[in-house]
Design a protein around this motif. Structure first.
Motif, mmCIF file in Angstrom:
data_model
loop_
_atom_site.group_PDB
_atom_site.id
_atom_site.type_symbol
_atom_site.label_atom_id
_atom_site.label_comp_id
_atom_site.label_asym_id
_atom_site.label_seq_id
_atom_site.Cartn_x
_atom_site.Cartn_y
_atom_site.Cartn_z
ATOM 1 N N GLN A 61 -36.220 -23.991 28.766
ATOM 2 C CA GLN A 61 -35.992 -24.478 27.403
ATOM 3 C C GLN A 61 -34.850 -25.486 27.387
ATOM 4 N N HIS A 62 -33.863 -25.289 28.249
ATOM 5 C CA HIS A 62 -32.748 -26.238 28.352
ATOM 6 C C HIS A 62 -33.250 -27.605 28.789
ATOM 7 N N ASP A 63 -34.195 -27.631 29.731
ATOM 8 C CA ASP A 63 -34.763 -28.901 30.192
ATOM 9 C C ASP A 63 -35.506 -29.619 29.075
ATOM 10 N N PHE A 64 -36.331 -28.880 28.338
ATOM 11 C CA PHE A 64 -37.070 -29.501 27.233
ATOM 12 C C PHE A 64 -36.113 -29.953 26.131
ATOM 13 N N VAL B 24 -38.152 -33.325 30.730
ATOM 14 C CA VAL B 24 -39.386 -32.853 31.375
ATOM 15 C C VAL B 24 -40.485 -33.905 31.267
ATOM 16 N N PHE B 25 -40.841 -34.271 30.037
ATOM 17 C CA PHE B 25 -41.882 -35.261 29.809
ATOM 18 C C PHE B 25 -41.271 -36.615 29.463
ATOM 19 N N ARG B 26 -42.010 -37.659 29.681
ATOM 20 C CA ARG B 26 -41.506 -38.993 29.374
ATOM 21 C C ARG B 26 -41.401 -39.228 27.875
ATOM 22 N N ALA C 165 -35.368 -23.481 18.249
ATOM 23 C CA ALA C 165 -35.102 -24.806 18.809
ATOM 24 C C ALA C 165 -34.101 -25.574 17.950
ATOM 25 N N ASN C 166 -34.259 -25.498 16.628
ATOM 26 C CA ASN C 166 -33.334 -26.215 15.749
ATOM 27 C C ASN C 166 -31.915 -25.671 15.878
ATOM 28 N N TRP C 167 -31.795 -24.371 15.962
ATOM 29 C CA TRP C 167 -30.474 -23.755 16.139
ATOM 30 C C TRP C 167 -29.854 -24.203 17.458
ATOM 31 N N TRP C 168 -30.617 -24.175 18.540
ATOM 32 C CA TRP C 168 -30.092 -24.563 19.849
ATOM 33 C C TRP C 168 -29.686 -26.036 19.861
ATOM 34 N N ASN C 169 -30.541 -26.900 19.328
ATOM 35 C CA ASN C 169 -30.231 -28.334 19.313
ATOM 36 C C ASN C 169 -28.951 -28.615 18.533
#
Length: 377
Positions: A112-115, A120-122, A143-147
């Motif tokens: 999840q850290h990579d995404f 990960v993706f272009r 995801a919103n909390w982490w970002n």
């Protein structure tokens, strides 16, 4: 973050200015001699091949999909002992349900850290979409909390009131300035001179199972992040759907708590040994690179250290190039080290043991500063 590294030198200066995009040559023209070193040489980006797809992304996602299907199968198989002993290890090559492995949760955390860092993706859109699935369905988080938290940390690492990672809710005092301020103001919410001792009771054991869990749920509901909430609930539905037939309701809850407990210890030590012993201060309005280097340090490279920290033992390189796939950091570390040495910027590398010891040492030092200021009349 780091999107500027995708510019090419083929854009004409005039068209670049009109479109709000500048070429590498234009950026260099605006650098003074004193801050010329801040523009990291273009070849550092080139050798990392950072725009290529993460090599393990699809494989790891496929592994989790297969394991989830296997969990559902084992939950309703008539002969549970047979499944526990033979079928699950045969199908997914991991420990049986009676011996839960922490590797799965740890790997999902790295993924999840990579995404979240778009590495990960272009296309950023695909990174954001899959990030919601991985952190939500595979981790039970948002995801919103982490970002929101993590991007603030990268923008202003170890800066009070700007980096949420140094917001300790008055349970700890950090750095050299905060302890003195608390002592002079006679603030004693906790016996801070003993914080290096009660850290083992309140830090690693409770961060993820208690504090993060409550904060994530509160954030999703308060800010109406309903998509994240659905993904998070799907994690718990899948978990209990798979394990209640094996362990019952109470046993499944104990298993989940134990997994979070182990994950929290691992997470705290891996993340804090790179930052907590470093400079933690109020905003000094320093240039970006100096600020990153003063608040981060690396842990020596080894097979175990790379695995244990998910290649984030190269924390300096991660903060300088946050969109770079973490498996490439060892390629640029020598060049970053040379650059820092050339311009007199400290580049700290520690052993894993020293990194752990320094966490406790820094807490004890800050606690002693608080006590001295508190007792001073």
């Amino acid at each position: 973050m780091g999107g500027g590294g995708q510019l090419s030198g083929s854009v004409e200066p005039s068209s670049g200015r009109d479109s709000g995009v500048f070429t590498w040559e234009e950026v260099q023209k605006h650098c003074t001699r004193t801050d010329q070193w801040l523009v990291i040489n273009r070849k550092v980006y080139n050798i990392t091949q950072w725009v290529k797809r993460h090599p393990g992304g699809s494989r790891v996602i496929s592994h989790y999909a297969g394991e989830d299907a296997t969990e559902a199968f084992t939950a309703f198989h008539p002969d549970l002992k047979f499944v526990q002993k033979f079928l699950k290890p045969l199908l997914i090559g991991e420990l049986a349900p009676t011996e839960p492995s922490q590797d799965r949760n740890k790997n999902a955390g790295w993924l999840q850290h990579d995404f979240g860092h778009l590495s990960v993706f272009r296309k950023s859109k695909w990174n954001h979409l899959v990030h919601k699935f991985v952190i939500g369905h595979l981790k039970g988080a948002s995801a919103n909390w982490w970002n929101h938290r993590h991007f603030q940390h990268h923008a202003k690492p170890n800066i009070f009131r700007k980096d949420p990672d140094v917001n300790m809710l008055d349970m700890f005092v950090l750095g050299n300035t905060q302890p003195v301020e608390y002592g002079v103001k006679k603030i004693k919410r906790m016996p801070y001179n003993h914080q290096h001792q009660y850290f083992f009771l309140l830090g690693p054991p409770l961060l993820i199972p208690v504090y993060f869990h409550m904060q994530i749920m509160k954030t999703m509901i308060h800010h109406h992040h309903w998509v994240d909430l659905v993904w998070s609930l799907s994690y718990y539905l899948r978990f209990f759907f798979s394990y209640i037939p094996l362990y019952g309701v109470f046993g499944s809850f104990v298993l989940l708590t134990f997994v979070r407990f182990l994950e929290s210890h691992w997470f705290v030590w891996v993340t804090q040994m790179n930052h907590l012993p470093m400079e933690i201060e109020n905003e000094k309005h320093q240039d970006w690179v100096t600020m990153q280097l003063q608040s981060t340090c690396n842990i020596e490279q080894s097979f175990f250290n790379d695995w244990f920290s998910g290649h984030l033992n190269f924390q300096i390189e991660h903060h300088l190039f946050p969109t770079m796939p973490r498996h490439n950091y060892h390629l640029i570390a020598p060049q970053v080290h040379v650059l820092c040495k050339k311009y007199g910027i400290p580049y700290q590398v520690k052993s894993l043991w020293q990194g752990v010891v320094d966490v406790v040492r820094s807490l004890r030092t800050s606690g002693e500063l608080w006590l001295d200021a508190y007792l001073h009349k």
